[in-house]
Design a protein around this motif. Structure first.
Motif, PDB file in Angstrom:
ATOM      1  N   ILE A 141      -2.074   9.030   0.208  1.00  0.00           N
ATOM      2  CA  ILE A 141      -0.731   8.952   0.277  1.00  0.00           C
ATOM      3  C   ILE A 141      -0.284  10.441   1.005  1.00  0.00           C
ATOM      4  O   ILE A 141       0.716  10.503   2.044  1.00  0.00           O
ATOM      5  CB  ILE A 141       0.253   8.838  -0.948  1.00  0.00           C
ATOM      6  N   GLU A 145       1.883   8.773   4.339  1.00  0.00           N
ATOM      7  CA  GLU A 145       2.643   8.501   3.116  1.00  0.00           C
ATOM      8  C   GLU A 145       3.497   7.018   3.381  1.00  0.00           C
ATOM      9  O   GLU A 145       3.816   6.430   2.358  1.00  0.00           O
ATOM     10  CB  GLU A 145       4.197   9.391   3.358  1.00  0.00           C
ATOM     11  N   LYS A 148       2.634   4.970   0.369  1.00  0.00           N
ATOM     12  CA  LYS A 148       3.134   5.244  -0.994  1.00  0.00           C
ATOM     13  C   LYS A 148       3.648   3.684  -1.486  1.00  0.00           C
ATOM     14  O   LYS A 148       3.783   3.382  -2.611  1.00  0.00           O
ATOM     15  CB  LYS A 148       4.244   6.282  -0.879  1.00  0.00           C
TER      16      LYS A 148
END
Length: 355
Positions: A141, A145, A148
């Protein structure tokens, strides 16, 4: 995330993992986010045995290095070249993953397969392995990101998922099959691995066979727990070759199993061959207890081939010198390639074809 982006994220993870080896972990300047993750992962490796007594640093380092070797751009491209994967997967499935915990990161391939195909992973870790995969998920992550929203770890009841991949024992598999009967699923049961010897193996090959037997203390489905040997076979060369693994008896949990299982066998008046850290017992079963390997004599290779074919649902892999079908070289059982699927069930095809 495009497929190429997802590939690159796992290549970065491979680079991160490549830094860690027993007694020689080396922090590299070109690895992303080392300032955040390197020291903590090194600590986690050494704490793993406090979470699970079988997860010694040596075994965890071996698992980490194996995944580092697998997660290269070349390997990932070769693996995925056989499939037509939607670049963006605008309708991702949520796939529940119920993971085993017998060896470190044993469920990582399922986790990787779900994410690389653009789906969402709803992960229930084993109580025996609750820390390693969540840590690696945090690293992924950090690299991208967007992952996520693709990764969720749950401790309680699994809810709101489209398919399931569950690994457990023969007993738990019956529960899984009932509980998930309305969902597309891969349900994995107990399997063991076998080696077929002809008596002409070199010392080096038999030493490598010791790796297949003793790595992870024999707890993995790819560990050799059964030997097929020709009638009249002498185990002298085998015992001499595997003597290099004698330190396994220094681990308390292994030693306790050795003492207990040997005592049970002897009280039952079973005939054993014993070298002080491994017992051999003649037995038709594939699943031997920790610290013991079963063996069986054969007289005809053709008949043995038929037997192995008939028992394929009990066998994870077969080790040998190519004189039986689909055998793999000695010493390679615990380093499967990305395209070597557990139970020979193609996880990527399952994920791509499940509606």
């Amino acid at each position: 995330m495009t497929l190429e982006t997802k590939k690159s994220v796992f290549v970065e993870l491979g680079k991160f993992l490549s830094q860690f080896s027993e007694g020689n972990s080396t922090k590299k300047s070109d690895v992303l986010y080392n300032d955040i993750f390197f020291d903590d992962f090194e600590k986690l490796i050494h704490l793993s045995q406090s979470h699970n007594g079988w997860y010694t640093p040596e075994q965890v380092y071996f698992s980490v290095q194996s995944w580092a070797e697998a997660l290269t751009e070349e390997n990932i491209n070769k693996w995925l070249s056989a499939y037509k994967i939607d670049e963006n997967n605008e309708n991702p499935k949520t796939v529940a993953l119920i993971l085993a915990g017998n060896i470190p990161l044993v469920g990582f391939h399922d986790f990787l397969s779900v994410l690389i195909t653009g789906n969402k992973a709803l992960v229930k870790t084993s109580s025996n392995d609750q820390h390693l995969l969540p840590f690696l998920a945090k690293y992924l992550i950090a690299v991208d990101e967007n992952l996520k929203e693709k990764i969720t770890f749950v401790e309680g009841k699994l809810e709101n998922f489209d398919a399931v991949i569950a690994t457990g024992s023969n007993n738990t598999s019956r529960y899984f099959e009932y509980y998930f009967k309305d969902k597309p699923s891969i349900i994995r049961k107990n399997r063991n691995s076998a080696a077929v010897l002809n008596g002409k193996e070199t010392k080096e090959e038999l030493e490598a066979l010791g790796e297949d037997i003793f790595r992870y203390f024999g707890l993995g489905c790819r560990n050799v727990s059964k030997l097929f040997v020709p009638k009249g076979y002498s185990f002298d060369d085998f015992f001499q070759a595997v003597f290099k693994y004698q330190d396994v008896i220094q681990y308390e949990k292994y030693a306790n199993n050795y003492d207990y299982n040997k005592a049970v066998f002897l009280m039952s008046n079973f005939k054993l061959i014993d070298n002080g850290f491994l017992t051999l017992k003649e037995d038709s079963s594939y699943a031997s207890p920790i610290s013991s390997v079963f063996y069986e004599y054969y007289e005809n290779l053709e008949e043995l081939e038929k037997r192995l074919q008939a028992d394929q649902d009990q066998i994870q892999c077969i080790v040998g010198n190519d004189f039986v079908s689909h055998s793999i070289p000695f010493g390679k059982t615990q380093k499967p390639q990305l395209w070597d699927y557990a139970d020979n069930v193609d996880t990527i095809t399952f994920l791509l074809t499940t509606k």
